[in-house]
Design an enzyme around this catalytic site. Structure first.
Site, short mmCIF file in Angstrom:
data_model
loop_
_atom_site.label_atom_id
_atom_site.label_comp_id
_atom_site.label_asym_id
_atom_site.label_seq_id
_atom_site.Cartn_x
_atom_site.Cartn_y
_atom_site.Cartn_z
CB ALA A 51 33.01 38.06 49.75
N GLY A 94 30.43 42.42 47.65
CA GLY A 94 31.18 43.24 48.59
C GLY A 94 31.90 44.40 47.89
CD GLU A 97 27.56 44.21 50.43
OE1 GLU A 97 28.41 43.32 50.28
OE2 GLU A 97 26.63 44.13 51.24
CD GLU A 117 26.33 40.18 47.62
OE1 GLU A 117 25.53 40.52 46.72
OE2 GLU A 117 27.16 40.95 48.11
N1 3HC Z 1 35.97 35.19 44.75
C1 3HC Z 1 37.01 34.41 44.38
N2 3HC Z 1 37.35 34.16 43.13
C2 3HC Z 1 36.59 34.72 42.17
C3 3HC Z 1 35.49 35.55 42.47
C4 3HC Z 1 35.19 35.79 43.83
N3 3HC Z 1 34.18 36.56 44.21
N4 3HC Z 1 34.94 35.95 41.31
C5 3HC Z 1 35.68 35.40 40.33
N5 3HC Z 1 36.67 34.66 40.85
C6 3HC Z 1 37.71 33.91 40.13
C7 3HC Z 1 37.10 32.82 39.28
O1 3HC Z 1 36.91 31.63 40.04
C8 3HC Z 1 38.15 32.66 38.21
O2 3HC Z 1 39.18 31.88 38.75
P1 3HC Z 1 40.09 30.98 37.78
O3 3HC Z 1 40.77 31.94 36.85
O4 3HC Z 1 41.01 30.30 38.74
O5 3HC Z 1 39.15 30.06 37.08
C9 3HC Z 1 38.68 34.09 38.02
O6 3HC Z 1 38.33 34.78 39.21
C10 3HC Z 1 38.08 34.82 36.84
O7 3HC Z 1 36.66 34.72 36.94
P2 3HC Z 1 35.75 34.44 35.67
O8 3HC Z 1 36.34 33.35 34.85
O9 3HC Z 1 34.37 34.29 36.16
O10 3HC Z 1 35.96 35.82 34.87
P3 3HC Z 1 34.92 36.68 34.07
O11 3HC Z 1 35.66 37.85 33.59
O12 3HC Z 1 34.17 35.82 33.12
O13 3HC Z 1 33.84 37.18 35.16
C11 3HC Z 1 33.05 38.19 37.19
C12 3HC Z 1 34.23 38.05 36.19
C13 3HC Z 1 31.89 38.89 36.53
C14 3HC Z 1 33.57 39.03 38.34
C15 3HC Z 1 32.61 36.80 37.67
O14 3HC Z 1 33.73 36.08 38.06
C16 3HC Z 1 31.63 36.81 38.83
O15 3HC Z 1 30.46 36.96 38.63
N6 3HC Z 1 32.16 36.56 40.05
C17 3HC Z 1 31.34 36.37 41.24
C18 3HC Z 1 30.82 37.65 41.78
C19 3HC Z 1 30.03 37.41 43.04
O16 3HC Z 1 29.18 36.56 43.13
N7 3HC Z 1 30.35 38.20 44.08
C20 3HC Z 1 29.67 38.13 45.33
C21 3HC Z 1 30.55 37.46 46.31
S1 3HC Z 1 29.76 37.23 47.87
C22 3HC Z 1 29.96 38.71 48.67
O17 3HC Z 1 30.51 39.64 48.12
C23 3HC Z 1 29.49 38.74 50.09
C24 3HC Z 1 29.45 40.12 50.63
O18 3HC Z 1 28.17 40.66 50.47
C25 3HC Z 1 29.77 40.14 52.10
#
Ligand code: 3HC
Ligand code: NAI
Length: 694
Positions: A51, A94, A97, A117
Site C-alpha cells: 500500500a 499489499g 497479498e 505491516e
Molecule cells: N508507499 C509509499 N512509498 C514508499 C513505500 C510505500 N509502501 N515504500 C517505499 N516507498 C518510497 C520511499 O518513501 C522512498 O521514497 P523517496 O525516494 O521519496 O525517499 C522510495 O519509495 C524508495 O524507498 P527506499 O528508500 O526505502 O528504498 P529501498 O530500496 O531501500 O527499500 C523497500 C525498498 C524494501 C520496499 C522499502 O521501501 C520498504 O520496506 N517499504 C515499505 C514496505 C511496507 O511497509 N509495506 C506495507 C505497506 S502497508 C500495506 O501494504 C497495507 C495492506 O496490507 C493493505
C-alpha cells in the site's frame, strides 16, 4: 496470455491509480475470450512495496484501501482463468497479498516476500492474515506477520508460500507455468478455498509471550494474533471481515500514525531544504580516521564494511595496536554470531591501513578526527591535517560537544570542515548527525549526507550548537533525572517510568552501560559553564568518586553480579542518594510516575522547540529522527516533537508553566516557539495529519 504489468516507480506502491488500473486490466483480461491465463508482474527494480504509505495521511476519499485492494485480490482469486504472479525484488505488504490471492506464485531466487505491516502499526489488510496461514500454517504465518521481517524466496518455497523459483528469465518461466496450468485443465487453486489452518495453541502462546516481551507497548502484534486466530476459527469470508475491522481500527490509532511518521521521516531527513538541486557531491574513495579508540575504531569499521579503504592514524604504536585488536575482536564476535565469514573479516581488515604518520593521509578524500574531547588536542590534530591533506579533502570532527566552527578555524580551509557525529557503538548505531559549521561549503554538506547513506547510516543535518540536537536535549533530561533523585525518586523508579513509556532502557541503566566516567569527565570539562546560584546536582560526581563507573566496574547506579548485565537496585546507592538530599537540604518526598515522565519528557521537548526556533534543526522531523535512531525513543510514539503534537502543545505548554511556578525560570522557561504554538490546533508539524485514508 494477458500480461498485466504494474509500472509505478520507484517501488510500485499500490496507490489509488495503481489499484484502479490493476482492477480494470484484470476485468478486461477476464472478459476477453482470447485470454486463457493472466500473469501479473511489476516493472523496475522490485515487485511491489505494498500500500502507498503516503496515502494513509491524506484526507480519506473513497474507494478506500483495503476495500479497493480487496476488490483486486478477490477478483484475482475468483478468476476462472489461472492467475500467475511473477515476483522479483521484494513483494511486501499489499504487494505480497496480491501474490497470495493469485493461483500460482513464481519468484526469482533472490526475491524476498513478507508482510511488514506490523512495522507500520498495522496488520495486513488485504487478506494476508487469512491466506498466509492457509498456505504455511498458523504458527509460521504468525511468525512472519508479527515480526514483519521478509523471508527469502527459497524459504518461502520450502514452506509453501510460493510455488516455484525461476532461475532463468522470470517472464519465460511464468509463461511456461501458465501453459502448464492451462493445459492441466484443472480449476485454479484458490488460497481462500484451502482448508483452514488448525491453530497450534502452544506455538501461538509462545508467540504471544515473545510479543509481550519484545514488542512491549505495541498494539499491532496483538491484533495480528487475533486476526490469524480468526483464520483458524472463522470461515474465510468472515475471517476477511474480521481482518478488515482490525485493520481499520489500527489505521486510526496514534501508534500507526507515529510509525508511518517514523518510516517516512527516516527518508525525509535526507532531503535537506536548500541542499537539493544541482549541488554536486565531492568524490569520496579513500578515507582516513584519526584516533583508534572507542569511536575511531567503530567509524573505521563503518567505512571498510562499505568497501572503502581507511587509513587509521594514532599518536602511539601501542594505542594503534590496541585499536586494531578491538576491531579484530568485534569482527570475531560477529563471526561467532554467524553474521560474517572469516573471508569477509579478512577482506575488511585488509582495507584498514594502520599508520602513525600524517604523511599517509595526503591522498584521503575524507578525514575524520576522533581523538580526545579536548579543544587543544583537536587544535594540534587539525593543524597537522591541514598541513598534509590534499586541496578539496573533507575534514570532519566527531566531537560530541565542542564548537565545530572553532575547530574549522584551526585550518586554512574552514569551508572544508564539518562535524560528523557518530553514535556509540559507531559500527552499530544508525544515526549520524552531520554538523553544519558557520563556513561549511554546501557541497561538503551534500557529500557527508550522501556518504552517510552509502555506509548505511541515517544522516541528519544539524546546526552547530552545544551538544548539537541529540546531546543537547539529552542534557536536559539528564538534569531533571538527577533533580528527581535528590527530591525523592530512586534510579529504578525513574528507569521504570521511561521503559514503561517505551524506551529500551532508562537513563541510569544506560549510564551504567556506557560508563559513568564519560558524563563525569564531561561535567568536569564544563564546570566553568555552571552559573553561580543556579541549581546543580553533583550526585554523579559522588557515585564516580567511589569508583562506581557502571557495568565495567561491576557497580554504578546499580550493582551487577559477575558476568551479568542485569541492573540490581543497590541499598548503598539508595543511602548515598538519601544522604545527598540531606546534605543539600532537600526534603525528600514521594514523587509520582506521572511527574517523573513529564519532567523527563517536557524538558526535552522544550529544548527541542528551542533548537527548532534557533534553526539548529531545520524541521521537527530532523529532531524526531535523531531521537528515534540515536537514543531509543520508541518509534511508535514518533519522536519527541511528534509525540508533543499528539499530546497537544497547549497541554505541554501549560505543564511547563506549572513547572516554572514550582522550580523557577532557570530550567522551565517555555521556548519562544512553544509559546507561539501553544494554542489549540497548532503543532510543530504544520500539516497536522495523524490519521489516514485507507
Ligand atoms: N508507499 C509509499 N512509498 C514508499 C513505500 C510505500 N509502501 N515504500 C517505499 N516507498 C518510497 C520511499 O518513501 C522512498 O521514497 P523517496 O525516494 O521519496 O525517499 C522510495 O519509495 C524508495 O524507498 P527506499 O528508500 O526505502 O528504498 P529501498 O530500496 O531501500 O527499500 C523497500 C525498498 C524494501 C520496499 C522499502 O521501501 C520498504 O520496506 N517499504 C515499505 C514496505 C511496507 O511497509 N509495506 C506495507 C505497506 S502497508 C500495506 O501494504 C497495507 C495492506 O496490507 C493493505
Ligand atoms: P577514546 O579515548 O576511546 O579514543 C580516543 C583515541 O584518540 C585514543 O585511542 C587516543 O590514543 C587517540 N588520540 C589522542 N590524541 C591523539 C592524537 N593527537 N593523534 C592521534 N590519536 C590521538 O575516546 P572516544 O570515546 O573514542 O571519543 C573520541 C571522540 O569522539 C571525542 O571527541 C568524543 O567526544 C567523541 N564521541 C564519543 C562518543 C562515545 O560514546 N564515546 C560518542 C560520540 C562522539
Amino acid at each position: 496470455m494477458a500480461w498485466i504489468t504494474v509500472d509505478h516507480p520507484p517501488v510500485n506502491a499500490l496507490s489509488r491509480a495503481v489499484r484502479a488500473g490493476l482492477l480494470s486490466a484484470l476485468r478486461s483480461a477476464l472478459a476477453d475470450f482470447s485470454v486463457r491465463a493472466i500473469v501479473i508482474r511489476c516493472a523496475g527494480r522490485t515487485f511491489s512495496a505494498g500500500a502507498d504509505v503516503t496515502e494513509f495521511d491524506k484526507t480519506p476519499e473513497p474507494p478506500h484501501l483495503p476495500a479497493q485492494l480487496s476488490d483486486v485480490t478477490e477478483t484475482i482469486e475468483g478468476a476462472t482463468k489461472p492467475v500467475i504472479v511473477a515476483l522479483h525484488g521484494t513483494a511486501l505488504g499489499g504487494g505480497f497479498e496480491i501474490a497470495l490471492a493469485g493461483h500460482y506464485r513464481i519468484a526469482t531466487r533472490d526475491a524476498k516476500v513478507g508482510l511488514p505491516e506490523v512495522k507500520l502499526g498495522l496488520i495486513p489488510g488485504a487478506g494476508g492474515t487469512q491466506r498466509l496461514p492457509r498456505l504455511i500454517g498458523a504458527a509460521e504465518a504468525l511468525q512472519w506477520i508479527t515480526s514483519g521481517n521478509p523471508v527469502t524466496a527459497v524459504r518461502a518455497l520450502e514452506l509453501g508460500a510460493i510455488d516455484e523459483i525461476a532461475d532463468g528469465d522470470l517472464a519465460q518461466a511464468a509463461l511456461v507455468a501458465a501453459h502448464r496450468l492451462v493445459h492441466d485443465g484443472r480449476p485454479p487453486r484458490r488460497t481462500g478455498e484451502l482448508a483452514a489452518a488448525a491453530a497450534d495453541d502452544a506455538a501461538i502462546a509462545d508467540i504471544e509471550a515473545t510479543v509481550a516481551k519484545k514488542q512491549r507497548g505495541l498494539l499491532a502484534p496483538r491484533y495480528c494474533i487475533d486476526a490469524v486466530r480468526a483464520a483458524s476459527t472463522l470461515s474465510f469470508a468472515v475471517g476477511l471481515q474480521r481482518e478488515r475491522q482490525l485493520f481499520l481500527e489500527l489505521r486510526e490509532s496514534p501508534q500507526a500514525a507515529a510509525l508511518r511518521h517514523a518510516f517516512l521521516g527516516e527518508r525525509e531527513v535526507a532531503k535537506v531544504p536548500g541542499l537539493t538541486g544541482d549541488i554536486a557531491a565531492r568524490e569520496v574513495k579513500a578515507v582516513a580516521v584519526i584516533g583508534a579508540g572507542t569511536m575511531g575504531g567503530g567509524i573505521a569499521m563503518c567505512f571498510v564494511n562499505a568497501g572503502l579503504p581507511v587509513k587509521l592514524l594514532e599518536a602511539e604504536a601501542q594505542a594503534l595496536e590496541r585499536g586494531i585488536a578491538t576491531i579484530r575482536n568485534n569482527y570475531a564476535a560477529t563471526i561467532a554470531r554467524g553474521g560474517l565469514s572469516q573471508g569477509e573479516m579478512d577482506a575488511r581488515l585488509r582495507l584498514i591501513s594502520p599508520t602513525l604518520s600524517y604523511g599517509d593521509l595526503a591522498a584521503a578524500d575524507l578525514i575524520i578526527e576522533a581523538v580526545f574531547e579536548d579543544l587543544d588536542v583537536k587544535r594540534r590534530v587539525f593543524e597537522q591535517i591541514d598541513a598534509v591533506a590534499r586541496p578539496g579533502a573533507i575534514l570532519a570532527t566527531n566531537t560530541s560537544y565542542l564548537d565545530v566552527s572553532a575547530i574549522a578555524e584551526f585550518t586554512r580551509r574552514p569551508q572544508d570542515v564539518v562535524g560528523m557525529h557518530f553514535f556509540s557503538p559507531a559500527n552499530v548505531m544508525r544515526l549520524l548527525e552531520n554538523v553544519r559549521a558557520k563556513k561549511t561549503a554546501p557541497e561538503v554538506l551534500v557529500t557527508v549526507m550522501r556518504i552517510g547513506k552509502a555506509i548505511g547510516k541515517i544522516a541528519v543535518l544539524v546546526g552547530d550548537s552545544d551538544g548539537f540536537v541529540g546531546n543537547r536535549m539529552l542534557a536536559q533530561r539528564t538534569r531533571e533525572a538527577y533533580f528527581l533523585l535528590e527530591e525523592g525518586a530512586m534510579p529504578q523508579q525513574i528507569d521504570k517510568v521511561l521503559t514503561d513509556f517505551g524506551f529500551a532502557m532508562g537513563p541510569f541503566a544506560v549510564g551504567d552501560l556506557a560508563g559513568l566516567d564519560i558524563g563525569w569527565r564531561n561535567r568536569q570539562a564544563r564546570a566553568h559553564l555552571r552559573k553561580p546560584g543556579v541549581r546543580d546536582c553533583d550526585l554523579l560526581d559522588k557515585v564516580c568518586a567511589l569508583g562506581r563507573l557502571g557495568q565495567k566496574t561491576g557497580a554504578g547506579w546499580y550493582r551487577y553480579e559477575k558476568g551479568s548485565r542485569l541492573p540490581i537496585p543497590d541499598p548503598a546507592i539508595e543511602q548515598l542518594i538519601i544522604d545527598h538530599s540531606r546534605q543539600a537540604g532537600i526534603a525528600r518526598h514521594a514523587i509520582g510516575d506521572e511527574e517523573i515522565l513529564q519532567r523527563c519528557l517536557y524538558s526535552m521537548i522544550n529544548e527541542g522547540a528551542k533548537i527548532l526556533g534557533e534553526g539548529i534543526a531545520a524541521r521537527p522531523v530532523d529532531v524526531d529522527i535523531v531521537w528515534l535512531h540515536g537514543y531509543g525513543f520508541p518509534a511508535w510514539r514518533g519522536g519527541p516533537m511528534f509525540h508533543a503534537d499528539q499530546l497537544g502543545l497547549s497541554n505541554v505548554y501549560a505543564a511547563i508553566l506549572r513547572l516554572r511556578e514550582r522550580f523557577g525560570p532557570d530550567f522551565w522557561t517555555p521556548a519562544p516557539l512553544l509559546s507561539e504554538l501553544a494554542s489549540p490546533g497548532k503543532r510543530f508539524y504544520p500539516s497536522g495529519a495523524t490519521h489516514g485514508d485507507g
